[in-house]
Design a protein around this motif. Structure first.
Motif, PDB file in Angstrom:
ATOM      1  N   GLN A 145       0.754  -1.442  -0.155  1.00 46.66           N
ATOM      2  CA  GLN A 145       0.017  -0.307   0.010  1.00 46.66           C
ATOM      3  C   GLN A 145       0.841   1.059   0.108  1.00 46.66           C
ATOM      4  OE1 GLN A 145      -3.171   0.270   2.974  1.00 46.66           O
ATOM      5  NE2 GLN A 145      -3.281   2.457   2.739  1.00 46.66           N
ATOM      6  N   PHE A 146       1.905   1.328   0.615  1.00 49.23           N
ATOM      7  CA  PHE A 146       2.778   2.450   0.744  1.00 49.23           C
ATOM      8  C   PHE A 146       3.384   2.497  -0.538  1.00 49.23           C
ATOM      9  CE2 PHE A 146       7.387   3.669   1.050  1.00 49.23           C
ATOM     10  CZ  PHE A 146       7.391   4.900   1.473  1.00 49.23           C
ATOM     11  N   LEU A 147       3.719   1.619  -1.353  1.00 41.74           N
ATOM     12  CA  LEU A 147       4.419   1.679  -2.599  1.00 41.74           C
ATOM     13  C   LEU A 147       3.589   2.415  -3.524  1.00 41.74           C
ATOM     14  CD1 LEU A 147       6.418  -1.489  -3.007  1.00 41.74           C
ATOM     15  CD2 LEU A 147       7.358   0.837  -2.659  1.00 41.74           C
ATOM     16  N   PHE A 148       2.257   1.852  -3.493  1.00 40.73           N
ATOM     17  CA  PHE A 148       1.028   2.231  -4.246  1.00 40.73           C
ATOM     18  C   PHE A 148       0.939   3.446  -3.998  1.00 40.73           C
ATOM     19  CE2 PHE A 148      -3.448   2.172  -5.464  1.00 40.73           C
ATOM     20  CZ  PHE A 148      -3.298   1.762  -6.782  1.00 40.73           C
ATOM     21  N   ASP A 149       0.751   4.196  -2.823  1.00 36.60           N
ATOM     22  CA  ASP A 149       0.574   5.459  -2.353  1.00 36.60           C
ATOM     23  C   ASP A 149       1.378   6.367  -3.039  1.00 36.60           C
ATOM     24  OD1 ASP A 149      -1.792   4.731  -1.179  1.00 36.60           O
ATOM     25  OD2 ASP A 149      -0.895   4.838   0.940  1.00 36.60           O
ATOM     26  N   LEU A 150       2.976   5.806  -2.782  1.00 45.34           N
ATOM     27  CA  LEU A 150       3.996   6.594  -3.578  1.00 45.34           C
ATOM     28  C   LEU A 150       3.992   6.857  -4.915  1.00 45.34           C
ATOM     29  CD1 LEU A 150       6.513   7.519  -1.841  1.00 45.34           C
ATOM     30  CD2 LEU A 150       7.715   5.574  -2.563  1.00 45.34           C
ATOM     31  N   VAL A 151       3.528   5.718  -5.665  1.00 47.38           N
ATOM     32  CA  VAL A 151       3.622   6.220  -7.209  1.00 47.38           C
ATOM     33  C   VAL A 151       2.578   6.868  -7.529  1.00 47.38           C
ATOM     34  CG1 VAL A 151       3.223   4.970  -9.299  1.00 47.38           C
ATOM     35  CG2 VAL A 151       4.967   3.709  -7.742  1.00 47.38           C
ATOM     36  N   MET A 152       1.357   6.665  -6.715  1.00 49.21           N
ATOM     37  CA  MET A 152       0.091   7.447  -6.951  1.00 49.21           C
ATOM     38  C   MET A 152       0.258   9.103  -6.754  1.00 49.21           C
ATOM     39  SD  MET A 152      -1.823   5.588  -9.146  1.00 49.21           S
ATOM     40  CE  MET A 152      -3.201   6.598  -8.907  1.00 49.21           C
ATOM     41  N   GLY A 153       1.352   9.423  -5.921  1.00 50.68           N
ATOM     42  CA  GLY A 153       1.566  10.727  -5.388  1.00 50.68           C
ATOM     43  C   GLY A 153       0.421  11.005  -4.156  1.00 50.68           C
ATOM     44  N   ALA A 154       0.114  10.047  -3.488  1.00 52.99           N
ATOM     45  CA  ALA A 154      -0.725  10.074  -2.446  1.00 52.99           C
ATOM     46  C   ALA A 154       0.133  10.458  -0.973  1.00 52.99           C
ATOM     47  CB  ALA A 154      -1.617   8.930  -2.057  1.00 52.99           C
ATOM     48  N   ILE A 155       1.231  10.339  -1.084  1.00 57.42           N
ATOM     49  CA  ILE A 155       2.125  10.658  -0.042  1.00 57.42           C
ATOM     50  C   ILE A 155       3.087  11.514  -0.849  1.00 57.42           C
ATOM     51  CG2 ILE A 155       3.820   9.850   1.693  1.00 57.42           C
ATOM     52  CD1 ILE A 155       2.535   7.398   1.820  1.00 57.42           C
ATOM     53  N   ARG A 156       3.369  12.722  -0.270  1.00 59.15           N
ATOM     54  CA  ARG A 156       4.507  13.714  -0.978  1.00 59.15           C
ATOM     55  C   ARG A 156       5.363  14.294   0.280  1.00 59.15           C
ATOM     56  NH1 ARG A 156       1.597  16.625  -5.760  1.00 59.15           N
ATOM     57  NH2 ARG A 156       0.232  14.831  -6.434  1.00 59.15           N
ATOM     58  N   ASP A 157       5.269  14.246   1.407  1.00 58.72           N
ATOM     59  CA  ASP A 157       6.274  14.637   2.352  1.00 58.72           C
ATOM     60  C   ASP A 157       7.355  13.763   2.519  1.00 58.72           C
ATOM     61  OD1 ASP A 157       6.307  16.932   4.811  1.00 58.72           O
ATOM     62  OD2 ASP A 157       6.578  14.869   5.605  1.00 58.72           O
ATOM     63  N   GLU A 158       8.599  14.427   2.430  1.00 61.84           N
ATOM     64  CA  GLU A 158       9.533  13.664   2.387  1.00 61.84           C
ATOM     65  C   GLU A 158       9.857  13.287   4.122  1.00 61.84           C
ATOM     66  OE1 GLU A 158      14.487  14.084   1.620  1.00 61.84           O
ATOM     67  OE2 GLU A 158      13.151  15.736   0.812  1.00 61.84           O
ATOM     68  N   LYS A 159       9.556  13.905   4.780  1.00 56.85           N
ATOM     69  CA  LYS A 159       9.693  13.306   6.271  1.00 56.85           C
ATOM     70  C   LYS A 159       8.746  11.954   6.593  1.00 56.85           C
ATOM     71  CE  LYS A 159      11.316  17.429   8.621  1.00 56.85           C
ATOM     72  NZ  LYS A 159      11.027  18.521   9.877  1.00 56.85           N
ATOM     73  N   GLU A 160       7.636  12.060   6.103  1.00 59.66           N
ATOM     74  CA  GLU A 160       6.599  11.044   6.006  1.00 59.66           C
ATOM     75  C   GLU A 160       7.018   9.758   5.416  1.00 59.66           C
ATOM     76  OE1 GLU A 160       3.222   8.666   7.230  1.00 59.66           O
ATOM     77  OE2 GLU A 160       4.339  10.385   8.049  1.00 59.66           O
ATOM     78  N   ILE A 161       7.640  10.006   4.076  1.00 59.99           N
ATOM     79  CA  ILE A 161       8.149   8.882   3.176  1.00 59.99           C
ATOM     80  C   ILE A 161       9.244   8.209   3.973  1.00 59.99           C
ATOM     81  CG2 ILE A 161       9.219   8.534   1.276  1.00 59.99           C
ATOM     82  CD1 ILE A 161       7.731  10.790  -0.245  1.00 59.99           C
ATOM     83  N   LYS A 162       9.934   8.774   4.479  1.00 63.29           N
ATOM     84  CA  LYS A 162      11.179   8.247   5.518  1.00 63.29           C
ATOM     85  C   LYS A 162      10.683   7.698   6.608  1.00 63.29           C
ATOM     86  CE  LYS A 162      14.960  11.670   3.984  1.00 63.29           C
ATOM     87  NZ  LYS A 162      15.827  12.819   4.593  1.00 63.29           N
ATOM     88  N   ARG A 163       9.669   8.289   7.229  1.00 67.44           N
ATOM     89  CA  ARG A 163       9.051   7.576   8.581  1.00 67.44           C
ATOM     90  C   ARG A 163       8.654   6.069   8.017  1.00 67.44           C
ATOM     91  NH1 ARG A 163       4.709   6.564  11.422  1.00 67.44           N
ATOM     92  NH2 ARG A 163       3.530   7.205   9.538  1.00 67.44           N
ATOM     93  N   ARG A 164       7.688   6.131   7.125  1.00 74.81           N
ATOM     94  CA  ARG A 164       6.960   4.912   6.484  1.00 74.81           C
ATOM     95  C   ARG A 164       7.983   3.938   6.074  1.00 74.81           C
ATOM     96  NH1 ARG A 164       1.686   6.302   4.687  1.00 74.81           N
ATOM     97  NH2 ARG A 164       1.418   4.378   3.689  1.00 74.81           N
ATOM     98  N   ILE A 165       9.133   4.346   5.272  1.00 73.49           N
ATOM     99  CA  ILE A 165      10.242   3.416   5.003  1.00 73.49           C
ATOM    100  C   ILE A 165      10.622   2.522   6.254  1.00 73.49           C
ATOM    101  CG2 ILE A 165      12.544   3.177   4.008  1.00 73.49           C
ATOM    102  CD1 ILE A 165      11.575   5.231   1.949  1.00 73.49           C
ATOM    103  N   ALA A 166      11.256   3.569   7.325  1.00 73.97           N
ATOM    104  CA  ALA A 166      11.844   2.958   8.364  1.00 73.97           C
ATOM    105  C   ALA A 166      10.833   2.039   9.009  1.00 73.97           C
ATOM    106  CB  ALA A 166      12.482   4.148   9.119  1.00 73.97           C
ATOM    107  N   LEU A 167       9.560   2.594   9.205  1.00 76.49           N
ATOM    108  CA  LEU A 167       8.741   1.594  10.018  1.00 76.49           C
ATOM    109  C   LEU A 167       8.537   0.499   9.446  1.00 76.49           C
ATOM    110  CD1 LEU A 167       6.300   1.807  12.392  1.00 76.49           C
ATOM    111  CD2 LEU A 167       4.983   2.763  10.619  1.00 76.49           C
ATOM    112  N   LEU A 168       8.119   0.223   8.309  1.00 77.82           N
ATOM    113  CA  LEU A 168       8.077  -0.948   7.200  1.00 77.82           C
ATOM    114  C   LEU A 168       9.540  -1.752   7.281  1.00 77.82           C
ATOM    115  CD1 LEU A 168       5.389   0.722   5.031  1.00 77.82           C
ATOM    116  CD2 LEU A 168       5.046  -1.156   6.929  1.00 77.82           C
ATOM    117  N   GLY A 169      10.484  -1.092   7.406  1.00 72.24           N
ATOM    118  CA  GLY A 169      11.692  -1.855   7.130  1.00 72.24           C
ATOM    119  C   GLY A 169      12.133  -2.240   5.747  1.00 72.24           C
TER     120      GLY A 169
END
Length: 530
Positions: free
Chosen positions: A143-167
Motif C-alpha cells: 500500500q505504501f508503494l502504491f501511495d507513493l507512485v500515485m502521489g498520495a504521499i508527498r512529504d519527505e519526512k513522512e516517506i522516510k518515516r514509513r520506509i523505516a517503520l516498514l523496514g
C-alpha cells in the motif's frame, strides 16, 4: 514461557523471589538473577528479557536506573519495582519511566501472583498484536508503494518515516523508475489452463517480478487496468548510478523475467520503462500518476478525449473512495491535486466533465453505504462546478468538498466500515462458486485492491484468501454429505477447476480428504439412524 530476571542486592530476598514463586504456573521462567542493576543492564543488551523484577535501591546502579535505561532505549521490557520506601518521589520517577507496577516490602506472594498474571495477559495481547502486525507488513508495504507512485504521499519526512517503520530497503536519494509489464493472452490462459484461481496466479507473477538484481530492488504494485493484464513495477537502485546503467540493468532483469514467465506459464510479456527519475522525491513531485499516464497513452490524444474515455479512470477513482473511507485527508488532497495537474492541459469543458464524473461516482458509492453527499458537505452543489470558468476554481471547489466528505467519514467511520465489510462478505457468499479474486471483491465495493486487502484483514482478522477458502470449504462439507455428487463435481461447485487442488485445500482445512470426510459423515449418519 516469558523470561523474567530478578535483581536485588540482598541474596535472601533474591533467592526467595526466584524459588518461592511458582513461575511456570504464571507463564514465566527465571532467566537470571543479579545483585546490582548494572549486571541486569549488561544482560539485557545481550539476551531477550520480557520482565525485570528489581529492588528500587541498590549499592551501585538502582532499580530506577534500570527502569530509566529501559525507557530511554525503548526496549520492549516491562519493569516491576519493589521498594521499602513510600516516598512520593520514587513513585513519581517510576511513573515517568513507564514502570508497570510498584510494590512495597514486605511483598505478599499473592500480590506477586496477581501482578504477574496481569503482566502475562498484557504480554499475550501484545504478542498477538505483534503477530497480526507482522502479517500485515507485506500488505502495508504494498500500500505504501502504491501511495507513493500515485502521489498520495508527498512529504519527505513522512516517506522516510514509513520506509523505516516498514523496514524497507529503499534509498530516497537513488534513481528509480516505474515499469509497465503487460501479459499477453492473459485471460485466455486463466480460463483454459490455470487451475488454481486468479489470486494464486497474481501472487505467482508478482513473486517473479519482486526481488533484487544488479543493485536494483523491484517492487510489484497491483494491476490497475480493467483487463487485469498490466502490472506496474517500481524499480529503485540501491547504489548511486547513471540513468543509462539503471535502464540497462532493468532491461537485463526483465529479459530474465520474460524467460521465467514464458517457461513456467507459456505467456509472453512486454515492458515499457517510464521516465527514469533522479530519486523518489522527484518522482513523487512530478504530479504525474503513472496509472493515469498509461490510460492516456492507451486512449490516444489526451486533448481529444471525450466523456466516454472517462470510464478508463474508474480505477483511480477508487483510490479517492479508499482514502476517503480511511479518513486520510492528506492523501485525498494529494491525489486530487495530482489528478487535476495531469488533466490540466485539457480544455475547460473536458476537465469539468472529469470532475463531475468523479464526484458523481463518489456520490453513488457513498450512497450505497448510507452516506448522503449533500449532508456530508454543504458545499457539494453541481451548479458551482458547472458555472466554473477556469480549472483552478474547479480544483479549489473539489478540494473543499473532498475535505468535508473525508472529515465526515472520519466521524462515522465505524458504521461505514461495517457496511463495506458486509457488502464484501455478501458478494463472496453469492459468488464463491466462481473464480473470484480480491480484485473482483474490491471492485464490487469500489475500493482500491491494495487498500481493500489491508482493510479486510484489519476488519475481519483474516486475509481475503483464507476467508474465501473458509466459505468454500463449509459449502463443500454440505455438498459432500450428498452422495449424488462426485468429488470433482463438488470441487467445481465451490469454485475450483482442479479436483486435486480442491482435495489438498479441503484436507488442510478439515484434516480429512473429501473421500474420508464423506465416508465418516455417511457412517455417522447410518449409526444415528439405527
Amino acid at each position: 514461557m516469558y523470561k523474567v530476571i530478578i535483581v536485588d542486592d540482598e541474596s535472601v530476598i533474591r533467592e526467595s523471589l526466584a524459588n518461592l514463586v511458582d513461575w511456570p504456573s504464571l507463564g514465566f521462567e527465571v532467566a537470571a538473577r543479579f545483585r546490582d542493576g548494572q549486571e541486569a543492564i549488561d544482560y539485557i543488551t545481550k539476551a531477550p528479557v520480557d520482565v525485570i523484577l528489581t529492588d528500587i535501591k541498590m549499592t551501585f546502579v538502582s532499580g530506577l536506573d534500570v527502569a530509566k535505561y529501559v525507557h530511554e532505549n525503548k526496549l520492549p521490557i516491562k519493569v516491576v519495582l519493589i521498594s521499602g520506601y513510600k516516598e512520593f518521589e520514587f513513585a513519581r520517577q517510576a511513573i515517568s519511566y513507564n514502570v508497570v507496577h510498584y510494590l512495597l516490602k514486605p511483598t505478599r506472594l499473592s500480590e506477586i501472583n496477581r501482578i504477574f498474571k496481569d503482566i502475562k495477559l498484557q504480554l499475550d495481547k501484545e504478542d498477538q498484536e505483534k503477530r497480526q502486525y507482522q502479517e500485515l507488513i507485506p500488505i502495508l508495504q504494498e500500500q505504501f508503494l502504491f501511495d507513493l507512485v500515485m502521489g498520495a504521499i508527498r512529504d519527505e519526512k513522512e516517506i522516510k518515516r514509513r520506509i523505516a517503520l516498514l523496514g524497507m530497503d529503499i534509498s530516497l536519494g537513488n534513481r528509480c523508475c516505474v515499469i509497465s509489464v503487460k501479459l499477453s493472452q492473459f485471460e485466455q490462459y486463466l480460463n483454459s489452463q490455470w487451475e488454481y484461481g486468479k489470486d494464486n496466479f497474481y501472487t505467482a507473477i508478482r513473486n517473479i517480478l519482486r526481488g533484487q538484481q544488479d543493485n536494483v530492488n523491484y517492487f510489484p504494485i497491483y494491476d490497475m487496468q480493467d483487463n487485469q493484464s498490466v502490472i506496474q513495477v517500481l524499480a529503485v537502485s540501491s547504489v548511486d548510478t547513471s540513468e543509462d546503467l539503471l535502464r540497462q540493468g532493468v532491461e537485463r532483469h526483465f529479459d530474465a523475467v520474460k524467460q521465467s514467465i514464458e517457461g513456467l506459464f507459456g505467456l509472453k510479456i512486454s515492458i515499457d520503462i517510464h521516465r527514469i527519475y533522479e530519486n523518489i522525491i522527484e518522482m513523487v513531485a512530478d504530479n504525474k500518476s503513472i496509472m493515469h499516464a498509461v490510460d492516456f497513452k492507451n486512449t490516444g490524444n489526451a486533448q481529444a478525449m471525450d466523456v466516454e474515455a472517462i470510464d478508463k479512470f474508474s480505477e483511480p477513482y477508487k483510490l479517492f473512495m479508499s482514502y476517503i473511507s480511511a479518513g486520510n485527508i492528506e492523501a485525498v488532497r494529494n491525489l486530487f491535486d495530482g489528478f487535476m495537474a495531469e488533466i490540466g492541459g485539457m480544455d475547460v469543458r473536458t476537465v469539468r466533465d472529469f470532475v463531475v464524473k468523479l464526484f458523481a461516482m463518489l456520490s453513488n458509492k457513498l450512497e450505497e453505504i448510507g452516506v448522503n453527499m449533500y449532508i456530508a458537505s454543504d458545499r457539494f452543489n453541481y451548479d458551482d462546478i458547472l458555472k466554473s470558468k477556469n480549472i483552478e476554481a474547479m480544483r479549489r471547489w473539489g478540494r473543499a468538498v473532498l475535505d468535508d466528505i473525508t472529515a465526515y467519514m472520519s466521524r462515522y467511520r465505524e458504521a461505514s466500515d461495517k457496511k463495506v465489510i458486509q457488502q464484501a462478505k455478501q458478494f463472496m457468499m453469492k459468488n464463491y462458486y466462481k473464480d473470484i479474486s480480491l480484485e473482483d471483491v474490491a471492485d464490487y465495493v469500489f475500493l482500491s485492491p491494495v487498500y481493500f486487502s489491508r482493510f479486510f484483514k484489519e476488519q475481519t482478522s483474516e486475509n481475503f484468501v483464507d476467508y474465501l477458502i473458509s466459505i468454500r470449504m463449509k459449502k463443500a462439507m454440505e455438498l459432500l454429505a450428498k452422495p449424488q455428487y462426485k468429488i470433482y463435481d463438488v470441487a467445481s461447485m465451490v469454485g475450483y477447476k482442479s479436483a486435486k487442488y480442491f482435495s489438498r485445500l479441503f484436507k488442510d482445512y478439515t484434516g480429512f480428504t473429501p473421500s474420508e470426510y464423506r465416508h465418516n459423515f455417511l457412517e455417522g449418519s447410518a449409526k444415528a439412524d439405527e
